[in-house]
Design a protein around this motif. Structure first.
Motif, short mmCIF file in Angstrom:
data_model
loop_
_atom_site.label_atom_id
_atom_site.label_comp_id
_atom_site.label_asym_id
_atom_site.label_seq_id
_atom_site.Cartn_x
_atom_site.Cartn_y
_atom_site.Cartn_z
N SER A 91 42.23 19.58 33.32
CA SER A 91 42.02 20.86 34.01
C SER A 91 41.61 21.96 33.03
O SER A 91 40.91 22.90 33.41
CB SER A 91 43.29 21.25 34.75
N ALA A 92 42.04 21.84 31.77
CA ALA A 92 41.69 22.85 30.78
C ALA A 92 40.20 22.86 30.46
O ALA A 92 39.68 23.83 29.90
CB ALA A 92 42.49 22.65 29.50
N VAL A 132 39.89 27.99 34.41
CA VAL A 132 41.34 27.81 34.22
C VAL A 132 41.85 28.76 33.14
O VAL A 132 42.94 29.33 33.26
CB VAL A 132 41.64 26.34 33.86
N ARG A 133 41.08 28.93 32.10
CA ARG A 133 41.48 29.85 31.04
C ARG A 133 41.61 31.27 31.57
O ARG A 133 42.54 32.01 31.21
CB ARG A 133 40.47 29.80 29.90
N LEU A 134 40.69 31.67 32.44
CA LEU A 134 40.75 33.00 33.04
C LEU A 134 42.01 33.15 33.90
O LEU A 134 42.71 34.16 33.82
CB LEU A 134 39.50 33.23 33.90
N SER A 135 42.31 32.13 34.71
CA SER A 135 43.51 32.17 35.55
C SER A 135 44.78 32.26 34.72
O SER A 135 45.67 33.07 35.01
CB SER A 135 43.54 30.93 36.45
N SER A 149 36.53 30.24 29.51
CA SER A 149 36.24 29.46 28.30
C SER A 149 34.75 29.53 28.01
O SER A 149 33.92 29.22 28.86
CB SER A 149 36.67 28.00 28.48
N ALA A 150 34.43 29.93 26.78
CA ALA A 150 33.03 30.07 26.39
C ALA A 150 32.60 28.97 25.42
O ALA A 150 31.41 28.87 25.10
CB ALA A 150 32.79 31.43 25.77
N SER A 151 33.54 28.18 24.93
CA SER A 151 33.20 27.14 23.96
C SER A 151 34.21 26.01 24.10
O SER A 151 35.25 26.13 24.79
CB SER A 151 33.22 27.71 22.54
N ALA A 179 43.95 23.82 26.65
CA ALA A 179 44.71 22.58 26.89
C ALA A 179 46.05 22.61 26.14
O ALA A 179 47.09 22.25 26.69
CB ALA A 179 43.88 21.38 26.46
N LEU A 180 46.01 23.04 24.89
CA LEU A 180 47.25 23.13 24.13
C LEU A 180 48.21 24.12 24.78
O LEU A 180 49.43 23.90 24.83
CB LEU A 180 46.94 23.55 22.69
N TRP A 181 47.68 25.23 25.27
CA TRP A 181 48.52 26.23 25.95
C TRP A 181 49.17 25.64 27.21
O TRP A 181 50.36 25.82 27.44
CB TRP A 181 47.67 27.43 26.33
#
Length: 398
Positions: free
Chosen positions: A59-60, A65-68, A91-93, A101-103
């Protein structure tokens, strides 16, 4: 540093607690699928720490997902923060994706542990209180108190205190991880810093241009009007008014261009005057009574745009200072384009009252001349020279 009671009962402690527990929703879904809540034993519960990890990593990879996660972290980990928190962004990169994902994995593991303690600490506390009163513990788990002892009552506050301490520590650790993993990367922070620096430099440049252009126009207008009134000649007054009109028109053009840039419109370098337009400066100075002689050598039209534009402003400021401080005195302007540099040399006689017309170390105009030359990798100097005043600047063409 906050005292423990204040740290525990702050609102942010409980919003972080909620943020941690929310991560166990996925664990509950996995437990419902297999083996079911009724068949969940110690071994199956331990597997819940590992089973959802591939799904979290997958999902990462979705940029949203990063924005959420960033929005949730900002609202619950840093409620009401003004200068802290994590700016939410997609996520831009691939680096952003792997940090997300680590988060997710870290938040999930800490959340499961927090939920486990939150569920079992209240019954354990109740069991200690009942055992102290001669009752029986609430369950068969090996850590439940057995037997009767008044000392259990003294131990009863310990599990809730440890739970609160764990929540505070886990919340602080998660907040720090959010800044590191959901915040901008080192490259993004460097890019933002460079953008801010460029913006500040642009604002400083615009301020210098407004000072040079508008200051020059106002100086010429004041001197021309005073000279026309003193002369009492209709012909001279007509010439003075024409010079004021032309200088004011150019100043308005510069002002409109600068205001357009400040409004974040596309800046146009084509409208900015260059050394090829230096004749208008000489004409304005002559109209103010100065006896201007000029000499231009080399291919002035081929000077690179940035050098030519900044060179024009240097000549403009030098002539403005002559008109403002020295009055109608002889002035010589020399613009020489050599193989690698442009040399600007503006000299003027001092007024008959004697003394230096202005201090070479002070004044925003002379400081602006030095700054313009320095930004181009050149150098500028101003001060008394022989029996007059001299401004000299050397600007590299490379």
């Amino acid at each position: 540093m906050l005292a423990p009671p204040r740290l525990v009962f702050r609102a942010v402690t409980f919003t972080r607690w909620l943020h941690l527990v929310m991560a166990t929703v996925l664990a509950a879904v996995c437990a419902l699928v297999h083996p079911g809540l009724s068949g969940l034993g110690t071994r199956q519960a331990a597997w819940l720490l590992v089973t959802p990890v591939p799904l979290l990593v997958a999902s990462a990879m979705v940029p949203a997902v990063r924005l959420s996660e960033g929005v949730q972290a900002q609202l619950l980990l840093f409620p009401g923060a003004r200068d802290g928190g994590t700016p939410a962004s997609r996520s831009a990169s691939w680096g952003d994706r792997w940090r997300t994902a680590l988060w997710l994995v870290l938040r999930y593991e800490l959340g499961v542990l927090t939920a486990f303690l939150s569920v079992w600490v209240p019954p354990l506390t109740w069991g200690l209180l009942r055992s102290a009163d001669g009752g029986r513990g609430p369950g068969p788990a090996p850590w439940w108190p057995t037997g009767e002892s008044r000392w259990y009552a003294l131990l009863a506050p310990l599990p809730p205190a440890l739970l609160l301490a764990f929540v505070v520590a886990a919340g602080a650790a998660l907040a720090a991880a959010a800044k590191a993993l959901l915040g901008p990367s080192a490259a993004e922070r460097l890019a933002a810093l460079e953008e801010r620096t460029e913006r500040l430099l642009e604002h400083n440049r615009l301020a210098r241009e407004l000072h040079d252009s508008v200051g020059h126009a106002l100086t010429v207008a004041v001197v021309q009007a005073g000279a026309a009134r003193a002369a009492g000649s209709a012909e001279f007054t007509e010439q003075a008014l024409a010079a004021i009109e032309e200088t004011g028109r150019h100043a308005l053009e510069d002002l409109e261009r600068v205001l357009g840039i400040l409004r974040e419109e596309a800046p146009s370098a084509a409208g900015r005057p260059t050394l090829a337009d230096a004749e208008r400066l000489l004409a304005a100075a002559r109209g103010s009574g100065a006896q201007v002689t000029s000499e231009m050598s080399g291919a002035v039209a081929t000077v690179p745009g940035p050098v030519s534009r900044e060179g024009y402003r240097i000549v403009q400021e030098a002539l403005t200072n002559v008109v403002r401080h020295a009055g109608p005195v002889p002035v010589s302007v020399r613009i020489a384009v050599r193989e690698r540099v442009v040399e600007l040399d503006i000299r003027n006689a001092l007024p008959k009252a004697g003394g230096a017309a202005w201090d070479s170390s002070g004044g925003s105009g002379l400081r602006g001349i030095r700054e313009r030359a320095a930004l181009l990798g050149g150098e500028a100097e101003a001060g008394a020279h022989e029996d007059g005043w001299r401004v000299r600047a050397v600007l590299p063409l490379g």
